[in-house]
Design a protein around this motif. Structure first.
Motif, mmCIF file in Angstrom:
data_model
loop_
_atom_site.group_PDB
_atom_site.id
_atom_site.type_symbol
_atom_site.label_atom_id
_atom_site.label_comp_id
_atom_site.label_asym_id
_atom_site.label_seq_id
_atom_site.Cartn_x
_atom_site.Cartn_y
_atom_site.Cartn_z
ATOM 1 N N GLN A 1 77.156 91.213 32.783
ATOM 2 C CA GLN A 1 78.433 91.431 33.893
ATOM 3 C C GLN A 1 77.244 91.517 34.559
ATOM 4 O OE1 GLN A 1 77.755 93.625 31.049
ATOM 5 N NE2 GLN A 1 78.106 96.026 31.625
ATOM 6 N N LEU B 1 82.990 84.214 33.140
ATOM 7 C CA LEU B 1 83.276 86.154 32.898
ATOM 8 C C LEU B 1 84.740 85.863 32.658
ATOM 9 C CD1 LEU B 1 80.961 87.497 35.492
ATOM 10 C CD2 LEU B 1 80.589 87.663 33.124
ATOM 11 N N ASN B 2 85.383 85.699 33.591
ATOM 12 C CA ASN B 2 86.920 85.432 33.522
ATOM 13 C C ASN B 2 87.203 84.739 31.963
ATOM 14 O OD1 ASN B 2 88.010 86.827 35.609
ATOM 15 N ND2 ASN B 2 87.474 85.209 36.716
ATOM 16 N N VAL C 1 86.782 87.581 28.990
ATOM 17 C CA VAL C 1 88.259 88.627 28.995
ATOM 18 C C VAL C 1 89.323 88.496 28.491
ATOM 19 C CG1 VAL C 1 86.616 89.971 30.411
ATOM 20 C CG2 VAL C 1 88.326 88.397 32.048
ATOM 21 N N ARG D 1 91.483 85.785 30.856
ATOM 22 C CA ARG D 1 92.242 85.410 31.988
ATOM 23 C C ARG D 1 92.391 83.747 30.846
ATOM 24 N NH1 ARG D 1 90.504 88.592 37.194
ATOM 25 N NH2 ARG D 1 92.669 88.303 37.092
ATOM 26 N N PRO E 1 86.421 88.250 38.931
ATOM 27 C CA PRO E 1 86.156 88.959 38.248
ATOM 28 C C PRO E 1 86.526 90.387 37.954
ATOM 29 C CG PRO E 1 84.563 87.782 37.844
ATOM 30 C CD PRO E 1 84.950 87.594 38.964
ATOM 31 N N ASP F 1 82.997 95.321 36.067
ATOM 32 C CA ASP F 1 82.857 95.832 34.611
ATOM 33 C C ASP F 1 83.993 95.976 33.169
ATOM 34 O OD1 ASP F 1 81.167 97.303 32.437
ATOM 35 O OD2 ASP F 1 82.567 99.139 33.012
ATOM 36 N N HIS F 2 84.045 95.058 32.507
ATOM 37 C CA HIS F 2 85.423 95.629 30.755
ATOM 38 C C HIS F 2 84.699 95.317 30.313
ATOM 39 C CE1 HIS F 2 88.055 93.075 28.773
ATOM 40 N NE2 HIS F 2 88.927 93.235 30.003
ATOM 41 N N ARG G 1 84.584 94.350 26.992
ATOM 42 C CA ARG G 1 84.617 92.648 26.373
ATOM 43 C C ARG G 1 82.894 92.090 26.842
ATOM 44 N NH1 ARG G 1 84.799 90.549 22.564
ATOM 45 N NH2 ARG G 1 84.783 88.303 22.926
ATOM 46 N N TYR G 2 82.911 92.874 28.511
ATOM 47 C CA TYR G 2 81.527 92.092 28.648
ATOM 48 C C TYR G 2 80.063 93.518 28.264
ATOM 49 C CZ TYR G 2 83.901 91.314 33.088
ATOM 50 O OH TYR G 2 84.334 90.750 33.939
ATOM 51 N N ASP H 1 80.118 94.177 24.878
ATOM 52 C CA ASP H 1 80.814 93.813 22.992
ATOM 53 C C ASP H 1 79.460 92.538 23.004
ATOM 54 O OD1 ASP H 1 82.466 96.083 22.730
ATOM 55 O OD2 ASP H 1 84.466 94.322 22.954
#
Length: 691
Positions: A317, A331-332, A335, A337, A346, A349-350, A352-353, A355
């Motif tokens: 991130q 980034l998209n 995750v 998208r 994007p 925070d997510h 998947r980032y 992971d």
């Protein structure tokens, strides 16, 4: 010397021969080799003005006759087929060394200034940004092509994909690839590396690929490659670049994606200075001569000082991208998208980032695991590596490590999502407590489906330890493939029988390979091993290696009969080199195996035994009764077989009704006579190989 002469000849051809395209910059008479240039206006400080003035000057100074191959550029439609070879990179370095200081090249990045003037480059400081600005773009602008199309004669499919930071100096970068090629013993003329700076048309980057990184030419190039090699810079900026993070993420995940090819490799190299480089490789490479301790000695030069900084920099991130559009799309894409949403801002925070970041740190930790645990004074780093590996979510892990590193891994370093584990322990004897630790760790990987262990035990390890190992392995619920390479100083018949009986309880086991080198195994051990393994309910492929053991007639007969009774065994490999097999033993083995009703592929390695004409004939007579066998491989080197024996062998094998392929290995001086005799005796056999 020959290469230099060839390059000189090529350049003379360029100057004298017409090119396929009319290039106005080629062979410009006003640019002589002794020309000095005046630096451009130092007051041009705006980025747009800077780049425009640099591009104009670079285009005036480019020497096409020193770059272009004879007879013009070639067209390679697919960017993924534009990999570059080491000799082509060496030619580029030679061009940089000849023209960089003479033409007063300056840094292409407007932030790299010294006072009010841009930084002058030297051959040692030119990076990929400088190469693209001063060589690639001006040389390819007129033809609208990539650099590879300028120097290649046709498509060059990638053997390896290169992940790197453009800001790393060119010469150390190429030295890393050169060392990588040496370590893996590849032909530098035939091994092409996919490097985006040279594969993509740098004058029209946006036209080269998809908006979606998952559909880009980068991803396509990785799909054609054997693996990815990351080239680290000494400041580990590579680890903080978003494109590099995405490329390594794809490399790690590629093995287990639907439709992806298996065993995609990942190596990491760094330059040491003075023309040297060192790499952490995925498993053993040819330079290691199949020895784990040679690999450890080679990788011991890798600087541990960069490891901790690299682990800290691996945060998806916060990773940087030169183009903000790339940042948003990568980034998209991570995750998940949709394509029409890739250009949206994007999420900050997510999950998947996190992971992906953990996966990157874990893969790097696996590469330096053994080095860190074999280096004194690295306790703090070891703790970080243990956390990184355990939390990585890695699916595949290959380690060649010492006893200490292996035990630390077993006590808490195994990722719980692990599906494939290859663990080879260097020559340090394991005792029974060590083995219990290893067995306990297997319970921490419930998703394991592929396991390879290479272990050396000392004299204190007892038969109960072998039973413990076999029973723990049999309890792994999804295990389908197992390879055990065991060196046990007290190994004997009882130990082998114990191991086979335990493994027979593995409910899902389909592929098994057992290697016992020069152990005290005799006829009763072979019989018990075959009887035990025949009870494994799903076993379909089996390889047994008993090199240096003692095989007599009764043992060979019992081995063959036991394996012939296996209900689902289709593929069998027996390696019985230097086991004392004589004529009667060979005949007994052939007759016993001839009763295998389901066997379709058989390989017998009988090198360095005492088999003569009657033995090979009797063995072939038995093998000729294999009703379903399609492929038969035999290694009969260093036996006493004459042409009469070859004819007896052919007469027996000819009775196998469905045999399609026969491969026989003999001494080089006998190969021609064997081939002539077999082709005469087996005229209808579709495929015959004698080597």
């Amino acid at each position: 010397v020959a290469q230099a002469a060839s390059s000189a000849l090529a350049r003379s051809l360029i100057r004298s021969a017409p090119t396929r395209r009319n290039h106005p910059m080629g062979g410009c008479a006003s640019l002589t080799s002794t020309a000095r240039v005046v630096p451009i206006d130092a007051d041009t400080t705006q980025p747009e003005q800077w780049e425009h003035s640099l591009a104009e000057r670079a285009e005036r100074l480019i020497r096409m006759d020193d770059l272009r191959r004879p007879f013009g550029t070639c067209m390679i439609p697919n960017a993924e087929d534009r990999a570059i070879t080491l000799p082509q990179l060496d030619d580029l370095i030679a061009y940089v060394e000849e023209h960089c200081e003479r033409q007063a090249w300056t840094a292409s990045d407007c932030r790299m200034t010294s006072g009010n003037r841009r930084k002058l480059l030297t051959p040692s400081t030119v990076d990929l940004y400088g190469v693209v600005a001063w060589v690639v773009r001006p040389a390819t602008r007129q033809d609208g092509c990539s650099y590879v199309e300028l120097v290649a004669y046709g498509p060059q499919e990638p053997k390896w994909f290169v992940s790197h930071w453009w800001g790393a100096a060119l010469k150390p970068f190429v030295q890393c690839l050169r060392q990588h090629c040496v370590d893996r013993k590849m032909d530098k003329h035939d091994t092409a590396y996919w490097i985006c700076a040279f594969a993509i048309n740098q004058n029209q980057v946006e036209s080269e690929g998809s908006r979606d990184p998952a559909q880009s030419c980068f991803r396509s190039a990785m799909g054609k490659s054997r693996g990815t090699v990351t080239v680290l810079d000494t400041d580990v900026v590579t680890c903080s670049r978003l494109w590099c993070a995405y490329e390594v993420y794809v490399s790690v995940a590629l093995d287990f994606e639907a439709g992806a090819k298996q065993n995609y490799m990942y190596d990491c190299y760094i330059a040491l200075g003075h023309g040297k480089a060192v790499g952490l490789t995925d498993g053993l490479v040819p330079a290691d001569a199949a020895c784990a301790w040679v690999k450890q000695r080679r990788e011991a030069q890798f600087p541990l000082a960069v490891v901790e900084r690299a682990l800290s920099a691996m945060e998806v991130q916060t990773a940087k991208a030169s183009v903000d559009e790339d940042r948003r799309r990568i980034l998209n894409s991570i995750v998940g998208r949709a394509e029409h949403e890739l250009d949206s801002e994007p999420a900050g925070d997510h999950p998947r980032y996190n992971d992906v970041s953990r996966m990157l740190r874990g893969r790097f930790a696996a590469g330096v695991w053994t080095l860190a645990f074999d280096t004194p004074g690295t306790e703090a780093l070891r703790a970080k590596l243990e956390d990184a590996l355990r939390d990585s979510g890695l699916h595949r892990l290959h380690l060649n490590c010492s006893k200490e590193a292996m035990l630390k891994l077993c006590l808490g370093g195994l990722p719980n999502q692990l599906r494939e584990l290859r663990l080879m322990c260097t020559p340090m004897g394991l005792d029974t407590p060590d083995l219990r630790s290893l067995c306990s760790s297997l319970d921490l990987a419930p998703n394991l489906c592929h396991l390879e262990l290479g272990l050396i035990f000392d004299t204190n390890a007892c038969h109960a330890a072998a039973l413990l190992l076999a029973e723990r392995i049999a309890r792994i619920p999804h295990l389908a493939t197992l390879k055990l390479e065991l060196s046990w100083k007290r190994a004997g018949d009882v130990l082998l029988i114990t191991l086979a009986q335990g493994l027979s309880k593995a409910a899902q086991l389909e592929n098994l390979e057992l290697q016992f080198w020069n152990n005290n195994i005799g006829d009763s051990g072979l019989a018990g091993c075959a009887a035990g393994l025949a009870r494994a309910p799903k076993l379909s492929s089996l390889a047994l290696n008993f090199v240096g053991c003692s095989v007599r007639e009764d043992g060979a007969r019992a081995l063959g009969e036991g394996l012939a009774a296996a209900p689902n065994l289709f593929d069998l490999k027996l390696r019985l080199k230097s086991t004392g097999i004589d004529d009667s033993t060979a005949g007994a083995l052939g007759r016993a195996l001839g009763a295998a009703e389901r066997l379709s592929s058989l390989e017998l390695k009988l090198w360095d035994n005492r088999i003569g004409d009657f033995g090979v004939g009797a063995m072939a007579e038995g093998l000729g009764k294999l009703s379903r066998v399609i492929s038969l491989d035999l290694n009969l080197m260093r036996n006493s077989i004459s042409i009469a024996g070859v004819l007896m062998f052919a007469d027996g094998i000819d009775k196998a009704p469905n045999l399609v392929r026969l491969c026989v290995e003999v001494e080089e001086e006998k190969a021609l006579a064997w081939e002539e005799a077999l082709r005469t005796s087996l005229p209808t056999l579709p495929e015959l190989i004698v080597r």
